[in-house]
Design an enzyme around this catalytic site. Structure first.
Site, PDB file in Angstrom:
ATOM      1  N   LYS A   1       0.828  -1.215   0.000  1.00 16.03           N
ATOM      2  CA  LYS A   1       0.000   0.000   0.000  1.00 16.03           C
ATOM      3  C   LYS A   1       0.860   1.261   0.000  1.00 16.03           C
ATOM      4  CE  LYS A   1      -2.779  -2.843  -0.257  1.00 16.03           C
ATOM      5  NZ  LYS A   1      -2.616  -4.266  -0.227  1.00 16.03           N
TER       6      LYS A   1
ATOM      7  N   GLY B   1      -1.550 -14.107 -13.063  1.00 17.64           N
ATOM      8  CA  GLY B   1      -2.626 -14.098 -12.069  1.00 17.64           C
ATOM      9  C   GLY B   1      -3.192 -12.708 -11.861  1.00 17.64           C
ATOM     10  N   ALA B   2      -4.502 -12.535 -12.165  1.00 23.52           N
ATOM     11  CA  ALA B   2      -5.129 -11.211 -12.019  1.00 23.52           C
ATOM     12  C   ALA B   2      -5.966 -11.135 -10.752  1.00 23.52           C
ATOM     13  CB  ALA B   2      -5.962 -10.894 -13.245  1.00 23.52           C
TER      14      ALA B   2
ATOM     15  N   GLU C   1      -4.193 -14.065 -17.164  1.00 23.11           N
ATOM     16  CA  GLU C   1      -5.123 -14.725 -16.233  1.00 23.11           C
ATOM     17  C   GLU C   1      -5.758 -15.928 -16.946  1.00 23.11           C
ATOM     18  OE1 GLU C   1      -6.299 -14.442 -12.905  1.00 23.11           O
ATOM     19  OE2 GLU C   1      -7.411 -16.187 -13.629  1.00 23.11           O
TER      20      GLU C   1
ATOM     21  N   ALA D   1       1.715 -14.609  -9.269  1.00 20.64           N
ATOM     22  CA  ALA D   1       0.676 -14.181  -8.317  1.00 20.64           C
ATOM     23  C   ALA D   1      -0.519 -15.114  -8.480  1.00 20.64           C
ATOM     24  CB  ALA D   1       0.306 -12.724  -8.567  1.00 20.64           C
TER      25      ALA D   1
ATOM     26  N   ASP E   1      -4.313 -17.475   7.371  1.00 16.36           N
ATOM     27  CA  ASP E   1      -4.088 -18.042   6.038  1.00 16.36           C
ATOM     28  C   ASP E   1      -3.969 -19.564   6.075  1.00 16.36           C
ATOM     29  OD1 ASP E   1      -4.039 -15.462   5.104  1.00 16.36           O
ATOM     30  OD2 ASP E   1      -2.054 -15.586   4.182  1.00 16.36           O
TER      31      ASP E   1
ATOM     32  N   ALA F   1      -5.751 -10.322   5.965  1.00 17.52           N
ATOM     33  CA  ALA F   1      -5.242 -10.029   7.292  1.00 17.52           C
ATOM     34  C   ALA F   1      -6.365  -9.845   8.317  1.00 17.52           C
ATOM     35  CB  ALA F   1      -4.382  -8.773   7.237  1.00 17.52           C
TER      36      ALA F   1
ATOM     37  N   HIS G   1     -22.349  15.615   2.517  1.00 15.06           N
ATOM     38  CA  HIS G   1     -22.160  16.077   1.150  1.00 15.06           C
ATOM     39  C   HIS G   1     -20.996  17.057   1.105  1.00 15.06           C
ATOM     40  CE1 HIS G   1     -23.072  17.236  -2.919  1.00 15.06           C
ATOM     41  NE2 HIS G   1     -22.975  18.510  -2.561  1.00 15.06           N
TER      42      HIS G   1
HETATM   43  C1  LIG Z   1       1.598  -8.616  -1.555  1.00 14.46           C
HETATM   44  C2  LIG Z   1       0.495  -8.909  -0.572  1.00 14.46           C
HETATM   45  C3  LIG Z   1      -0.429  -7.924  -0.291  1.00 14.46           C
HETATM   46  C4  LIG Z   1      -1.450  -8.184   0.613  1.00 14.46           C
HETATM   47  N1  LIG Z   1      -2.352  -7.194   0.878  1.00 14.46           N
HETATM   48  C5  LIG Z   1      -3.356  -7.431   1.739  1.00 14.46           C
HETATM   49  C6  LIG Z   1      -4.301  -6.415   2.042  1.00 14.46           C
HETATM   50  O1  LIG Z   1      -4.233  -5.310   1.517  1.00 14.46           O
HETATM   51  N2  LIG Z   1      -5.271  -6.686   2.935  1.00 14.46           N
HETATM   52  C7  LIG Z   1      -5.381  -7.920   3.524  1.00 14.46           C
HETATM   53  O2  LIG Z   1      -6.299  -8.117   4.317  1.00 14.46           O
HETATM   54  N3  LIG Z   1      -4.496  -8.902   3.260  1.00 14.46           N
HETATM   55  C8  LIG Z   1      -3.489  -8.689   2.390  1.00 14.46           C
HETATM   56  N4  LIG Z   1      -2.581  -9.673   2.144  1.00 14.46           N
HETATM   57  C9  LIG Z   1      -2.750 -10.971   2.815  1.00 14.46           C
HETATM   58  C10 LIG Z   1      -2.228 -10.920   4.255  1.00 14.46           C
HETATM   59  O3  LIG Z   1      -0.881 -10.542   4.249  1.00 14.46           O
HETATM   60  C11 LIG Z   1      -2.402 -12.276   4.912  1.00 14.46           C
HETATM   61  O4  LIG Z   1      -3.736 -12.710   4.776  1.00 14.46           O
HETATM   62  C12 LIG Z   1      -2.056 -12.224   6.383  1.00 14.46           C
HETATM   63  O5  LIG Z   1      -0.712 -11.825   6.575  1.00 14.46           O
HETATM   64  C13 LIG Z   1      -2.277 -13.585   7.038  1.00 14.46           C
HETATM   65  O6  LIG Z   1      -1.975 -13.507   8.382  1.00 14.46           O
HETATM   66  P1  LIG Z   1      -1.519 -14.794   9.205  1.00 14.46           P
HETATM   67  O7  LIG Z   1      -1.302 -14.320  10.597  1.00 14.46           O
HETATM   68  O8  LIG Z   1      -2.445 -15.902   8.978  1.00 14.46           O
HETATM   69  O9  LIG Z   1      -0.137 -15.249   8.542  1.00 14.46           O
HETATM   70  P2  LIG Z   1       1.224 -14.477   8.269  1.00 14.46           P
HETATM   71  O10 LIG Z   1       1.050 -13.030   8.192  1.00 14.46           O
HETATM   72  O11 LIG Z   1       1.833 -15.175   7.096  1.00 14.46           O
HETATM   73  O12 LIG Z   1       2.082 -14.772   9.565  1.00 14.46           O
HETATM   74  C14 LIG Z   1       2.535 -16.046   9.889  1.00 14.46           C
HETATM   75  C15 LIG Z   1       3.748 -15.936  10.774  1.00 14.46           C
HETATM   76  O13 LIG Z   1       4.086 -17.221  11.268  1.00 14.46           O
HETATM   77  C16 LIG Z   1       5.501 -17.378  11.272  1.00 14.46           C
HETATM   78  N5  LIG Z   1       5.768 -18.810  11.242  1.00 14.46           N
HETATM   79  C17 LIG Z   1       5.422 -19.703  10.268  1.00 14.46           C
HETATM   80  N6  LIG Z   1       5.785 -20.946  10.632  1.00 14.46           N
HETATM   81  C18 LIG Z   1       6.385 -20.839  11.847  1.00 14.46           C
HETATM   82  C19 LIG Z   1       6.964 -21.788  12.743  1.00 14.46           C
HETATM   83  N7  LIG Z   1       6.981 -23.098  12.474  1.00 14.46           N
HETATM   84  N8  LIG Z   1       7.500 -21.336  13.892  1.00 14.46           N
HETATM   85  C20 LIG Z   1       7.469 -19.992  14.201  1.00 14.46           C
HETATM   86  N9  LIG Z   1       6.935 -19.075  13.400  1.00 14.46           N
HETATM   87  C21 LIG Z   1       6.379 -19.490  12.242  1.00 14.46           C
HETATM   88  C22 LIG Z   1       5.943 -16.629  10.013  1.00 14.46           C
HETATM   89  O14 LIG Z   1       7.301 -16.254  10.100  1.00 14.46           O
HETATM   90  C23 LIG Z   1       4.982 -15.434  10.016  1.00 14.46           C
HETATM   91  O15 LIG Z   1       5.544 -14.341  10.706  1.00 14.46           O
HETATM   92  C24 LIG Z   1      -1.537  -9.446   1.254  1.00 14.46           C
HETATM   93  C25 LIG Z   1      -0.592 -10.428   0.981  1.00 14.46           C
HETATM   94  C26 LIG Z   1       0.415 -10.174   0.085  1.00 14.46           C
HETATM   95  C27 LIG Z   1       1.437 -11.243  -0.190  1.00 14.46           C
END
Ligand SMILES: Cc1cc2nc3c(=O)[nH]c(=O)nc-3n(C[C@H](O)[C@H](O)[C@H](O)COP(=O)(O)OP(=O)(O)OC[C@H]3O[C@@H](n4cnc5c(N)ncnc54)[C@H](O)[C@@H]3O)c2cc1C
Length: 467
Positions: free
Chosen positions: A51, A179-180, A202, A269, A312, A320, A443
């Site tokens: 962003k 990927g779109a 796509e 992507a 995720d 997020a 407005h």
């Molecule tokens: C380019 C991009 C843009 C994005 N933009 C948006 C957006 O605008 N809005 C939105 O809502 N989402 C967005 N997302 C998606 C968003 O980043 C994810 O959905 C979100 O980060 C998921 O959160 P999470 O806590 O499940 O996992 P993550 O954020 O992936 O965090 C998981 C954590 O677990 C740690 N981990 C993994 N395995 C282990 C282990 N065995 N031991 C210890 N630590 C471990 C990792 O190091 C990581 O820090 C975007 C993603 C990308 C790639």
């Protein structure tokens, strides 16, 4: 002696750190295990850096295209090195802020790679050796990583994932985006604004597959007008790299004719894979689906009692805010409360210009489910605020069921991600379309278009004809 905790959380992304803070608020002794950076993908390699780059490149583009600014516009350059440096500072500041909050809430952070040893034990490989954390409850939040195609594996140079693409030292002259979805369109937009020739490929018939078709088609037209080249129904079959250039070959699913595209970089992507390998001991029954995502119930509990999973790694929309809400639900259940996760009003956004934001059912999905709908559409051409912003190409669509309850909204407008929130609230609380149309909106704002779309669904719009 092993350390004892009430809740151990594995993974410090927006799922894990929010879960940690919520459990700490509920007076639990909480430890958060993170192997890399607190803040996870979102803060470090996803939402926030993307962003920032989108915002900076938007200012740059608008400045160059603003007809009212005089002077040698060709001399305006984007200082990419500085932009990248500033992006790094913002990420660092955000991560420090999260660490501060965790610490002030009394959450302990253990740095290292963890896995579940038993229902009540987590083993962590730290720099100082193996650590066993004993805990009443466990929350898994290990997130996801970029996926790949069998013949298209990222190599960090010519073929990259979003992570490298957000950190390029130099602006590539050309880029193929495979990927779109939101990530492909956002990163494609960043580099297109900076002068790269960007081609998006796509495999599905429209961009943002699964979104409201009318809106997706409209956004595709707008992005093409901005200079992004987008081709749908393109099946890539081979990839070759020669002298620093990548070539993708395949065929069109529509015409069967072959294609070949070449560029300096290829951005993959095409979706993400869950980080679930090797997470639980062999004798533990952690049930996964066919794609490797952890299965959970509505309380976020996995097949192992007392072990929860969020974010995720459990699939669905990889967002997020979804991860964070699941984290709150998991922590409340792990702390003895009763909470259930509802996805009824889960919103999403794509930060192109205009933004596309969506919540609830699309027209297509409603029809598939046999729901009789009333849709109210309002074009931003009739919005005074859109006119002042020079952005009239957007549209608002609100969908209500036969009982007038709001069941979806799809907005293509500047800052759509901000003002879709009133619909999220309406859906969450089961409000009717008249509740939206009878609320006074400021407005001139773009949010008036939401009110007008609600009015239009009842043929009572003021600023368009109710034909
Ligand atoms: C380019 C991009 C843009 C994005 N933009 C948006 C957006 O605008 N809005 C939105 O809502 N989402 C967005 N997302 C998606 C968003 O980043 C994810 O959905 C979100 O980060 C998921 O959160 P999470 O806590 O499940 O996992 P993550 O954020 O992936 O965090 C998981 C954590 O677990 C740690 N981990 C993994 N395995 C282990 C282990 N065995 N031991 C210890 N630590 C471990 C990792 O190091 C990581 O820090 C975007 C993603 C990308 C790639």
């Amino acid at each position: 002696m092993n350390e004892k905790w009430d809740v151990v959380i594995l993974g410090g992304g927006p799922g894990g750190y929010v879960a940690a803070i919520r459990a700490a608020q509920l007076k639990k002794r909480v430890v958060l295990v993170e192997k890399h950076k607190i803040g996870g993908t979102c803060s470090n390699y996803g939402c926030i850096p993307a962003k920032y780059l989108l915002h900076q490149t938007k200012i740059y583009k608008e400045m160059k295209e603003n007809k009212n600014i005089e002077g040698p516009l060709e001399k305006i350059k984007c200082n990419w090195k500085k932009v990248q440096e500033e992006k790094g500072k913002i990420v660092e500041r955000l991560v420090k802020g999260i660490e501060f909050l965790l610490s002030k809430n009394g959450v302990e952070i253990v740095r290292g790679e963890g896995s579940v040893k038993s229902e009540k034990q987590m083993v962590v490989n730290t720099e100082g050796g193996e650590k066993i954390l004993e805990s009443d409850k466990i929350i898994l939040a290990t997130g996801s990583r970029p996926g790949a195609l069998p013949f298209l594996e990222p190599n960090g140079r010519e073929v990259v994932t979003s992570r490298e693409a957000l950190e390029f030292d130099d602006i590539p002259k050309s880029m193929l985006v495979v990927g779109a979805g939101p990530v492909g369109l956002e990163i494609g937009t960043i580099y297109q604004r900076l002068g790269s020739e960007v081609i998006v490929l796509e495999i599905m018939p429209t961009i943002l597959p699964g979104s409201d078709e009318e809106m997706a088609n409209r956004l595709e037209r707008i992005l093409k007008q901005q200079g992004l080249k987008i081709y749908a129904q393109m099946r890539i079959e081979t990839c070759s790299i020669k002298e620093g250039r990548v070539s993708l070959k395949g065929s069109s699913l529509e015409t069967q004719s072959p294609f070949e595209f070449e560029a300096e970089k290829v951005l993959l992507a095409t979706g993400r894979r869950p980080n679930t390998e090797g997470l639980a001991g062999k004798d533990m029954e952690l049930h996964l689906d066919e794609q490797g995502f952890v299965k959970v119930n509505s309380m976020m509990e996995t097949s192992i009692p007392g072990v929860y999973a969020i974010g995720d790694m459990i699939g669905g929309y990889l967002l997020a805010h979804k991860a964070s809400h699941e984290g709150i639900v998991a922590s409340e259940n792990a702390s003895g409360l009763k909470a259930e996760m509802s996805y009824k009003a889960l919103p999403m956004a794509v930060y192109t210009e205009p933004e596309f934001s969506s919540v609830g059912l699309t027209e297509e999905e409603s029809k598939k489910r046999g729901i009789k709908i009333q849709a109210g559409l309002f074009s931003l051409q009739a919005s005074g605020r859109a006119l002042t912003l020079g952005r009239q190409e957007g549209m608002v669509k609100i969908i209500a069921d036969a009982k007038d309850e709001v069941i979806g909204a799809h907005i293509l407008a500047p800052n759509a991600s901000e003002f879709i929130s009133e619909i999220i609230l309406a859906m969450n609380k089961g409000l009717k379309i008249q509740d939206v149309s009878s609320s006074i909106h400021i407005h001139p704002t773009l949010s008036e278009a939401v009110m007008e779309a609600a009015m239009k669904s009842k043929n009572q719009a003021i600023h368009v004809l109710n034909l």
